[in-house]
Scaffold this motif. Structure first.
Motif, PDB file in Angstrom:
ATOM      1  N   GLY A  38       0.793  -1.215   0.000  1.00  0.00           N
ATOM      2  CA  GLY A  38       0.000   0.000   0.000  1.00  0.00           C
ATOM      3  C   GLY A  38       0.829   1.269   0.000  1.00  0.00           C
ATOM      4  N   TYR A  77      -3.402  -6.949  -1.784  1.00  0.00           N
ATOM      5  CA  TYR A  77      -2.370  -6.340  -2.614  1.00  0.00           C
ATOM      6  C   TYR A  77      -1.936  -7.266  -3.754  1.00  0.00           C
ATOM      7  CZ  TYR A  77      -2.326  -3.586   1.618  1.00  0.00           C
ATOM      8  OH  TYR A  77      -2.715  -2.826   2.688  1.00  0.00           O
ATOM      9  N   LYS A  79      -4.141  -9.210  -5.424  1.00  0.00           N
ATOM     10  CA  LYS A  79      -5.249  -9.407  -6.363  1.00  0.00           C
ATOM     11  C   LYS A  79      -4.806  -8.988  -7.771  1.00  0.00           C
ATOM     12  CE  LYS A  79     -10.131  -8.321  -6.977  1.00  0.00           C
ATOM     13  NZ  LYS A  79     -10.086  -8.165  -8.404  1.00  0.00           N
ATOM     14  N   ASP A  80      -5.057  -9.852  -8.719  1.00  0.00           N
ATOM     15  CA  ASP A  80      -4.720  -9.634 -10.132  1.00  0.00           C
ATOM     16  C   ASP A  80      -3.222  -9.647 -10.427  1.00  0.00           C
ATOM     17  OD1 ASP A  80      -7.453  -9.381 -10.718  1.00  0.00           O
ATOM     18  OD2 ASP A  80      -7.411  -7.229 -10.312  1.00  0.00           O
ATOM     19  N   ASN A 100      -1.930  -4.016  -7.707  1.00  0.00           N
ATOM     20  CA  ASN A 100      -2.526  -3.510  -6.470  1.00  0.00           C
ATOM     21  C   ASN A 100      -1.549  -3.478  -5.297  1.00  0.00           C
ATOM     22  OD1 ASN A 100      -5.299  -3.069  -7.371  1.00  0.00           O
ATOM     23  ND2 ASN A 100      -5.263  -5.268  -7.732  1.00  0.00           N
ATOM     24  N   VAL A 103      -1.170   0.226  -4.439  1.00  0.00           N
ATOM     25  CA  VAL A 103      -2.486   0.819  -4.225  1.00  0.00           C
ATOM     26  C   VAL A 103      -3.499  -0.305  -4.072  1.00  0.00           C
ATOM     27  CG1 VAL A 103      -4.214   2.387  -5.154  1.00  0.00           C
ATOM     28  CG2 VAL A 103      -1.815   2.743  -5.705  1.00  0.00           C
ATOM     29  N   PRO A 104      -3.817  -0.684  -2.842  1.00  0.00           N
ATOM     30  CA  PRO A 104      -4.739  -1.808  -2.666  1.00  0.00           C
ATOM     31  C   PRO A 104      -6.170  -1.432  -3.017  1.00  0.00           C
ATOM     32  CG  PRO A 104      -4.316  -0.773  -0.570  1.00  0.00           C
ATOM     33  CD  PRO A 104      -3.421  -0.088  -1.573  1.00  0.00           C
ATOM     34  N   ASN A 105      -6.947  -2.434  -3.325  1.00  0.00           N
ATOM     35  CA  ASN A 105      -8.380  -2.229  -3.470  1.00  0.00           C
ATOM     36  C   ASN A 105      -8.942  -2.117  -2.065  1.00  0.00           C
ATOM     37  OD1 ASN A 105      -8.369  -2.448  -6.242  1.00  0.00           O
ATOM     38  ND2 ASN A 105      -8.516  -4.659  -6.188  1.00  0.00           N
ATOM     39  N   GLU A 114      -5.081   2.588   5.330  1.00  0.00           N
ATOM     40  CA  GLU A 114      -5.186   2.129   3.940  1.00  0.00           C
ATOM     41  C   GLU A 114      -6.027   3.085   3.108  1.00  0.00           C
ATOM     42  OE1 GLU A 114      -6.369  -1.923   3.324  1.00  0.00           O
ATOM     43  OE2 GLU A 114      -4.693  -2.702   4.507  1.00  0.00           O
ATOM     44  N   TYR A 118      -4.498   5.138  -0.009  1.00  0.00           N
ATOM     45  CA  TYR A 118      -5.137   4.959  -1.309  1.00  0.00           C
ATOM     46  C   TYR A 118      -5.439   6.312  -1.958  1.00  0.00           C
ATOM     47  CZ  TYR A 118      -8.477   3.470  -4.864  1.00  0.00           C
ATOM     48  OH  TYR A 118      -9.123   3.260  -6.052  1.00  0.00           O
ATOM     49  N   THR A 122      -3.820   7.873  -5.363  1.00  0.00           N
ATOM     50  CA  THR A 122      -4.686   7.970  -6.543  1.00  0.00           C
ATOM     51  C   THR A 122      -5.253   9.362  -6.802  1.00  0.00           C
ATOM     52  OG1 THR A 122      -6.638   7.305  -5.270  1.00  0.00           O
ATOM     53  CG2 THR A 122      -5.382   5.550  -6.379  1.00  0.00           C
TER      54      THR A 122
END
Length: 196
Positions: A38, A77, A79-80, A100, A103-105, A114, A118, A122
């Protein structure tokens, strides 16, 4: 549809499986995690994982050639994330892409730190970047975000306006539980200040 949140190509599976086969440890696996998740310093890492190092909460990914354990704290973090291996005449290159990691979802129940990180990454820093500046979260103190400015924002004569009318206003608007922000930057250093 892939059943895992991380994609590991067949080439990467073969490469990692071959590395594991060269180890003298029965049941050796790979562990995937994000250090400093993050943040702009986030790095996605792969490490050998001996059977005694397996953490029960980790998500297990089983492939024909190997097993990968995903660190449970790193899951948002990872994910994808995408792991690939490109063979070339020098041996090859293992590539890990984790969009991610820095920048986590975030979700409604994500920790305040967090949510702030974020938005800094962003929403806030892209605007400050035009002046060569940035702002980072140092810590959360109660419901106050403690921030440090850098680059063109450090020592800038307009930083108090940027803090109150830009950063604080935006963060409080988007994160209602945040009560305020505090700047701990040493603004006596004006070497790179956008406005002197």
């Amino acid at each position: 549809m892939d059943k895992y949140m991380v994609t590991v190509t067949e080439a990467a599976q073969t490469y990692l499986g071959d590395l594991l086969n060269k180890q003298d440890v029965e049941g050796m696996a790979v562990r995937m995690f994000v250090s400093q998740p993050g943040s702009k310093y986030a790095e996605t890492c792969l490490a050998y994982c001996k059977p005694e190092d397996i953490v029960i909460d980790d998500e297990k990914m089983e492939f024909e050639a190997l097993t990968i354990y995903l660190d449970s704290a790193s899951l948002p973090y990872l994910k994808d994330a995408f792991v690939d291996f490109d063979k070339d005449r020098m041996g090859g290159q293992l590539t890990i892409k984790a969009p991610n990691a820095k920048v986590p979802n975030i979700a409604e129940d994500s920790p305040l730190s967090e949510k702030v990180n974020y938005l800094l990454v962003t929403e806030i820093n892209p605007g400050l970047a035009s002046h060569g500046g940035e702002v980072t979260l140092v810590e959360i103190d109660g419901a106050t975000a403690v921030l440090r400015f850098g680059g063109g924002c450090q020592g800038c004569s307009a930083v108090s306006l940027t803090l109150k009318e830009g950063v604080e206003k935006k963060l409080k608007e988007m994160i209602p539980e945040l009560t305020g922000v505090r700047d701990v930057t040493d603004h006596s250093v004006t070497d790179n200040a956008y406005y002197q």
